[in-house]
Design an enzyme around this catalytic site. Sequence first.
Site, mmCIF file in Angstrom:
data_model
loop_
_atom_site.group_PDB
_atom_site.id
_atom_site.type_symbol
_atom_site.label_atom_id
_atom_site.label_comp_id
_atom_site.label_asym_id
_atom_site.label_seq_id
_atom_site.Cartn_x
_atom_site.Cartn_y
_atom_site.Cartn_z
ATOM 1 N N ASP A 272 89.360 38.773 -1.804
ATOM 2 C CA ASP A 272 88.268 39.264 -0.985
ATOM 3 C C ASP A 272 88.258 40.779 -1.198
ATOM 4 O O ASP A 272 89.177 41.347 -1.798
ATOM 5 C CB ASP A 272 88.452 38.887 0.488
ATOM 6 C CG ASP A 272 87.119 38.938 1.236
ATOM 7 O OD1 ASP A 272 86.194 39.650 0.769
ATOM 8 O OD2 ASP A 272 86.984 38.277 2.277
HETATM 9 C C1 BGC Z 1 83.655 39.264 2.846
HETATM 10 C C2 BGC Z 1 83.346 38.291 1.737
HETATM 11 C C3 BGC Z 1 82.297 38.889 0.846
HETATM 12 C C4 BGC Z 1 82.787 40.213 0.315
HETATM 13 C C5 BGC Z 1 81.809 40.891 -0.609
HETATM 14 C C6 BGC Z 1 83.971 40.657 2.332
HETATM 15 O O1 BGC Z 1 84.006 41.572 3.370
HETATM 16 O O2 BGC Z 1 84.721 38.773 3.612
HETATM 17 O O3 BGC Z 1 82.905 37.069 2.262
HETATM 18 O O4 BGC Z 1 81.983 38.000 -0.179
HETATM 19 O O5 BGC Z 1 83.019 41.083 1.402
HETATM 20 O O6 BGC Z 1 80.726 41.398 0.064
#
Ligand code: BGC
Length: 730
Positions: A272
């Site tokens: 993530d």
């Molecule tokens: C989120 C993800 C997301 C990523 C990219 C993170 O803060 O938890 O679900 O895909 O950001 O935006």
Amino acid sequence: MIKDKNLKQAVLKVSVVLLMIVYSAVTKTAFAQSTDNDALIYRKIDLKIKQMTLEEKVGMIHANSSFTSAGVKRLNIPELVMSDGPHGVRLEHGRDWKTDNDNVNDSATYLPVGVCLASTWNPQLGYAYGSVLGSETNARGKDIILGPGINIIRTPLNGRNFEYQGEDPYLVSKMVVGYIKGVQDQGVAACVKHYLANNQEIDRGRINVLMSERALREIYLPGFKAAVKEGGVYSVMGAYNKFRGQFCTHNDYLVNKILKKEFGFKGILMSDWSAVHNTMEALWNGTDLEMGTFFSNNSYHKFFLADTVIALVRKGLVDEKLVDEKVRRILYVMYKTHKFDKRQPGALSTSQHFETARKVAEEGIVLLKNSNNILPLNKSAIKSIAVIGVNAVRHQSEGGGSSQVRTRYEITPLDGIRKLSSDAITVTYNSGYEIAKNAKASQSLIDSAVAAAKKADVAIIVGGWTHGYNNYAWSDNAYDAEGTDKPDMNMPFGQDELIEAVIKANPHTVVILMGGGAIDMMKWIDNTAAVIQAWYPGSEGGNALARILFGEVNPSGKLPMTFPKHLNESPAHVLGEYPGDSITEHYNDDIYVGYRYFDTYKVEPLFAFGHGLSYTTFSYSDMKVVAGSASATVYLTITNTGKMAGAETVQIYVKEDVSMLRRPEKELKGFQKIFLKPGENKRITITLNKEAFQYYNDIINQWVFEPGVFTIMAASSSRDIRAVKKVEIK
Ligand code: BGC
């Protein structure tokens, strides 16, 4: 020149057909995805890797802008481009959040949120949903769409429940496969997230989740297993939190042992955003790609999987093979998708895509209550409707955090109701409350709403949760939003007072709730005639809602989660810990998540898992269960006994009568959604294989099947059992 008119037409027709054949042959070859088998792909990959410098390899395993990782130009390896996900291709944030939005066509289809998709209980719609996403991912020039999100809904408070697919591992597993295949058949990759146990937003970056092996195997893993083994997902996103002491993104047990070894996952495990915390762990424990954003440009070389890795390899402290393995996986996904062929063109915001959005909303919106059949509304008998509530006019698409979508249009409930009301119906609008931080009930807004409701034949309140105080703000999150959980389950902004006043003024009141899940309705539910759970129903949500209200569509959505009466009856809050002590959280609720708790512990929910009403009625008859070897087949006749065409989702729950370890009162092990005309009946067959009868015994660390007597329940919800058979299975 051909003079004969008929001949001319015939020649023209033949030419068009020929052209179409040639065109389809050309496009088929041009856009065909690699049909090479894996052995050949790996040979090609190894050739490429041999030609790469260490720097080039390392460039590929970490971000080089907020949504890209580097390619290798001289070897024709393109950059890998990602976008959120999961219910639309996210609005353009450019490289490092710098973009000239006016010059970007990023108006995508805003699909109903994940929890609405799950409420359809229709895996085919999951495929259609995924196809829209895949097509738009192509049209926007992206390679990976960061969805689906499938974390189990463990507490009603989780700020991201709206993105997920419910509380039941079997339902999640069935829905996720369609979504992934839909996306990936378009030649782009899906990314299932967040692996694993990211069931709350509070402290998501550090909380250490501790759960039994049984809870892991029975509740939290099955969706991911199905995504890999049945959906063939090309990428998985590691969660922010820790699991048994190690960050999920570089968790040896979760990533190396389970995901890659046990499930045979061949694709990319990406982090993530900024979820990597340790170079060595990431190198050894299976992180293939470190994603995240550095707001000051060109700092990506400071990532954990960047310069440090080069130095470690050069000093002989780390074997370069570890890096090669990650690059191999990234190239594998590139080969399996379009990256070395021509990209499928895709399409953005087509009427067909919006049509799919509407279909999903129509099947996902749940009719929770409908006393005296107040719904559907009779257009010819009604002269006036008072629409009340901020969610009737609010655009939801850009809220909620990373799942935000910019869309070409979003039909609000008020738009939809106005459009479908005949000219003979007067529709008024009153906000009734205000969305603002700490906003309480406003007597003057309530008074105006009550006055309008009194004058109208019907009042429709559209309220519930919202994404943020400020429609579009990310930093101003509230309720259904990333990075935050709801403070409680109470209706915000004084909506209880509003609803109580309006239903007193007009008994013909329908309450429509938006949001990612359960809200406390206890102050007014008994006195309210009709309640609809609309989730966040996407670009076409207002049309879908209006069609349901006026009976053009017969609702068929079923809850993918239990709605408790009060928060303190929810298992994570009774048996478990929530949100933990900011360091550790014990999931003592164990396998008793959702209805597994309510039914085993005999706690009456407000609305049961699997509940959802229709404007027609269904009867269940002639149930027969034929036992096989560690399996069974259920036969059942379903009849539409009402006056309107409709759909019923038949749910099959299984209970082991006597087991070595305690098991839940019932567990969903099969379902089928069937569409029936009035008076029509169908004989359905649902097969239950060995998995339907097993449980995970964490004393011996194995799935076990215990021959014995099982109770098989055919049900319209987990609390509405229509037919039961006991069967001995050996
Ligand atoms: C989120 C993800 C997301 C990523 C990219 C993170 O803060 O938890 O679900 O895909 O950001 O935006």
